[in-house]
Write a protein that holds these residues in place. Structure first.
Motif, PDB file in Angstrom:
ATOM      1  N   SER A 157       0.828  -1.206   0.000  1.00  0.00           N
ATOM      2  CA  SER A 157       0.000   0.000   0.000  1.00  0.00           C
ATOM      3  C   SER A 157       0.865   1.261   0.000  1.00  0.00           C
ATOM      4  N   MET A 158       0.415   2.241  -0.751  1.00  0.00           N
ATOM      5  CA  MET A 158       1.085   3.551  -0.854  1.00  0.00           C
ATOM      6  C   MET A 158       2.485   3.470  -1.461  1.00  0.00           C
ATOM      7  N   CYS A 159       2.710   2.452  -2.284  1.00  0.00           N
ATOM      8  CA  CYS A 159       3.942   2.405  -3.095  1.00  0.00           C
ATOM      9  C   CYS A 159       3.637   3.175  -4.376  1.00  0.00           C
ATOM     10  N   ILE A 160       3.744   4.469  -4.300  1.00  0.00           N
ATOM     11  CA  ILE A 160       3.191   5.344  -5.340  1.00  0.00           C
ATOM     12  C   ILE A 160       3.984   5.343  -6.649  1.00  0.00           C
ATOM     13  N   LYS A 161       5.187   4.758  -6.657  1.00  0.00           N
ATOM     14  CA  LYS A 161       5.987   4.688  -7.883  1.00  0.00           C
ATOM     15  C   LYS A 161       5.855   3.346  -8.599  1.00  0.00           C
ATOM     16  N   LEU A 162       5.221   2.393  -7.979  1.00  0.00           N
ATOM     17  CA  LEU A 162       5.093   1.054  -8.546  1.00  0.00           C
ATOM     18  C   LEU A 162       4.128   1.095  -9.729  1.00  0.00           C
ATOM     19  N   SER A 163       4.603   0.630 -10.917  1.00  0.00           N
ATOM     20  CA  SER A 163       3.767   0.731 -12.120  1.00  0.00           C
ATOM     21  C   SER A 163       3.305  -0.615 -12.660  1.00  0.00           C
ATOM     22  N   THR A 164       4.135  -1.643 -12.545  1.00  0.00           N
ATOM     23  CA  THR A 164       3.751  -2.968 -13.022  1.00  0.00           C
ATOM     24  C   THR A 164       4.189  -4.024 -12.016  1.00  0.00           C
ATOM     25  N   LEU A 165       3.480  -5.148 -12.022  1.00  0.00           N
ATOM     26  CA  LEU A 165       3.803  -6.224 -11.098  1.00  0.00           C
ATOM     27  C   LEU A 165       3.208  -7.534 -11.601  1.00  0.00           C
ATOM     28  N   LYS A 166       3.972  -8.602 -11.430  1.00  0.00           N
ATOM     29  CA  LYS A 166       3.465  -9.942 -11.746  1.00  0.00           C
ATOM     30  C   LYS A 166       3.398 -10.742 -10.458  1.00  0.00           C
ATOM     31  N   LEU A 167       2.209 -11.276 -10.165  1.00  0.00           N
ATOM     32  CA  LEU A 167       2.021 -12.055  -8.948  1.00  0.00           C
ATOM     33  C   LEU A 167       2.261 -13.545  -9.216  1.00  0.00           C
ATOM     34  N   PRO A 168       2.760 -14.256  -8.221  1.00  0.00           N
ATOM     35  CA  PRO A 168       3.027 -15.694  -8.376  1.00  0.00           C
ATOM     36  C   PRO A 168       1.750 -16.503  -8.595  1.00  0.00           C
ATOM     37  N   ASN A 169       1.900 -17.651  -9.178  1.00  0.00           N
ATOM     38  CA  ASN A 169       0.759 -18.501  -9.520  1.00  0.00           C
ATOM     39  C   ASN A 169       0.054 -19.097  -8.301  1.00  0.00           C
ATOM     40  N   LYS A 170       0.738 -19.136  -7.153  1.00  0.00           N
ATOM     41  CA  LYS A 170       0.167 -19.789  -5.977  1.00  0.00           C
ATOM     42  C   LYS A 170      -0.698 -18.860  -5.121  1.00  0.00           C
ATOM     43  N   ILE A 171      -0.748 -17.599  -5.479  1.00  0.00           N
ATOM     44  CA  ILE A 171      -1.570 -16.653  -4.731  1.00  0.00           C
ATOM     45  C   ILE A 171      -3.047 -16.936  -4.988  1.00  0.00           C
ATOM     46  N   LYS A 172      -3.801 -17.137  -3.918  1.00  0.00           N
ATOM     47  CA  LYS A 172      -5.226 -17.458  -4.044  1.00  0.00           C
ATOM     48  C   LYS A 172      -6.139 -16.292  -3.671  1.00  0.00           C
ATOM     49  N   LYS A 173      -5.592 -15.337  -2.942  1.00  0.00           N
ATOM     50  CA  LYS A 173      -6.422 -14.218  -2.493  1.00  0.00           C
ATOM     51  C   LYS A 173      -5.618 -12.926  -2.498  1.00  0.00           C
ATOM     52  N   LEU A 174      -6.229 -11.848  -3.000  1.00  0.00           N
ATOM     53  CA  LEU A 174      -5.633 -10.522  -2.910  1.00  0.00           C
ATOM     54  C   LEU A 174      -6.187  -9.878  -1.653  1.00  0.00           C
ATOM     55  N   GLU A 175      -5.332  -9.724  -0.673  1.00  0.00           N
ATOM     56  CA  GLU A 175      -5.763  -9.307   0.657  1.00  0.00           C
ATOM     57  C   GLU A 175      -6.183  -7.833   0.704  1.00  0.00           C
ATOM     58  N   GLU A 176      -6.822  -7.472   1.777  1.00  0.00           N
ATOM     59  CA  GLU A 176      -7.326  -6.123   2.007  1.00  0.00           C
ATOM     60  C   GLU A 176      -6.221  -5.072   1.869  1.00  0.00           C
ATOM     61  N   ASN A 177      -6.502  -4.046   1.054  1.00  0.00           N
ATOM     62  CA  ASN A 177      -5.608  -2.883   0.883  1.00  0.00           C
ATOM     63  C   ASN A 177      -4.219  -3.252   0.361  1.00  0.00           C
ATOM     64  N   LYS A 195      -8.897 -16.511  -6.206  1.00  0.00           N
ATOM     65  CA  LYS A 195     -10.325 -16.798  -6.062  1.00  0.00           C
ATOM     66  C   LYS A 195     -11.088 -15.659  -5.393  1.00  0.00           C
ATOM     67  N   SER A 196     -10.380 -14.744  -4.713  1.00  0.00           N
ATOM     68  CA  SER A 196     -11.085 -13.642  -4.054  1.00  0.00           C
ATOM     69  C   SER A 196     -10.218 -12.395  -4.009  1.00  0.00           C
ATOM     70  N   ILE A 197     -10.875 -11.263  -4.084  1.00  0.00           N
ATOM     71  CA  ILE A 197     -10.225  -9.950  -3.984  1.00  0.00           C
ATOM     72  C   ILE A 197     -10.897  -9.201  -2.838  1.00  0.00           C
ATOM     73  N   GLU A 198     -10.124  -8.857  -1.819  1.00  0.00           N
ATOM     74  CA  GLU A 198     -10.688  -8.286  -0.592  1.00  0.00           C
ATOM     75  C   GLU A 198     -10.860  -6.762  -0.691  1.00  0.00           C
ATOM     76  N   ASP A 199     -11.496  -6.201   0.318  1.00  0.00           N
ATOM     77  CA  ASP A 199     -11.833  -4.774   0.351  1.00  0.00           C
ATOM     78  C   ASP A 199     -10.598  -3.896   0.143  1.00  0.00           C
ATOM     79  N   GLY A 200     -10.754  -2.899  -0.704  1.00  0.00           N
ATOM     80  CA  GLY A 200      -9.725  -1.883  -0.879  1.00  0.00           C
ATOM     81  C   GLY A 200      -8.467  -2.360  -1.568  1.00  0.00           C
ATOM     82  N   ALA A 201      -8.506  -3.538  -2.167  1.00  0.00           N
ATOM     83  CA  ALA A 201      -7.291  -4.105  -2.762  1.00  0.00           C
ATOM     84  C   ALA A 201      -6.660  -3.173  -3.784  1.00  0.00           C
ATOM     85  N   PHE A 202      -7.494  -2.513  -4.599  1.00  0.00           N
ATOM     86  CA  PHE A 202      -6.983  -1.608  -5.636  1.00  0.00           C
ATOM     87  C   PHE A 202      -7.521  -0.179  -5.451  1.00  0.00           C
TER      88      PHE A 202
END
Length: 211
Positions: A157-177, A195-202
């Motif tokens: 969160s608040m990594c304001i310069k981050l422009s692109t990212l690739k997440l690993p294949n084993k991630i099942k949930k994008l956690e809150e914020n 399988k799920s995207i939590e509150d405020g993820a993006f």
């Protein structure tokens, strides 16, 4: 210890908790080769500018260098296996850190509010802790290995310069914020295993065009 400026420790195997905490004029400390353990918050709030961790130390304890606003350089050996909660939190001059290959744990807020520009997560890490890299305003590049199974809430969160990212294949949930306030994030590659995207993820990812 408001007047302490320099420490040269010899023949010491353990430094306890909060030993040099708040020593605001302490800029330099030399640690002995025989040192095996450094306690929680031992150097937090000091003015240490650089430090070399002895080879026999395997754990960087909770809050060890938290609020060290002059710390710009740290060298540690491949022996380090864990960096615990808040270890380097709020070290604004810390720009470059090479994480050792045997590292197995990165705790909560361990690098929050630093000035890291890029970071490469070692293969032995399974979980990136809560708010681990939050408010790293200069962080542009993150290499995340396929061994990662979980990224906890607010990790980037608040990594304001981050422009692109690739997440690993084993991630099942994008956690809150997890990417809250990443205002320059334009593209993120998410595997179908999610399988799920939590509150405020993006939330407040104003430039995000593709997921």
């Amino acid at each position: 210890c408001e007047s302490l400026r320099f420490v040269n420790i010899s023949n010491c195997r353990i430094i306890g908790n909060e030993v040099f905490k708040g020593c605001i004029k302490l800029t330099e400390i030399k640690l002995p080769h025989c040192l095996r353990e450094i306690g929680d918050y031992s150097f937090s709030g000091s003015s240490i500018e650089k430090i070399k961790i002895p080879k026999k130390v395997t754990k960087l304890s909770e809050g060890l260098f938290m609020n060290c606003d002059k710390l710009s350089s740290i060298v540690f050996h491949d022996s380090i296996e864990s960096i615990n909660n808040k270890c380097f939190s709020n070290c604004p001059l810390l720009v470059d850190v090479n994480l050792p290959p045997n590292l197995e744990l990165i705790g909560e807020s361990s690098f929050a509010s630093t000035s890291l520009k890029k970071i490469s997560i070692p293969d032995k890490i399974k979980i990136i802790g809560e708010s681990c890299f939050s408010n790293c305003a200069f962080l542009e590049e993150i290499e995340i290995p396929e061994t990662i199974t979980k990224i906890e809430k607010g990790a980037f969160s608040m990594c304001i310069k981050l422009s692109t990212l690739k997440l690993p294949n084993k991630i099942k949930k994008l956690e809150e914020n997890i990417f809250f306030g990443c205002k320059e994030l334009k593209e993120i590659k998410v595997h179908k295993s999610v399988k799920s995207i939590e509150d405020g993820a993006f939330e407040d990812c104003l430039l995000l065009k593709e997921i």
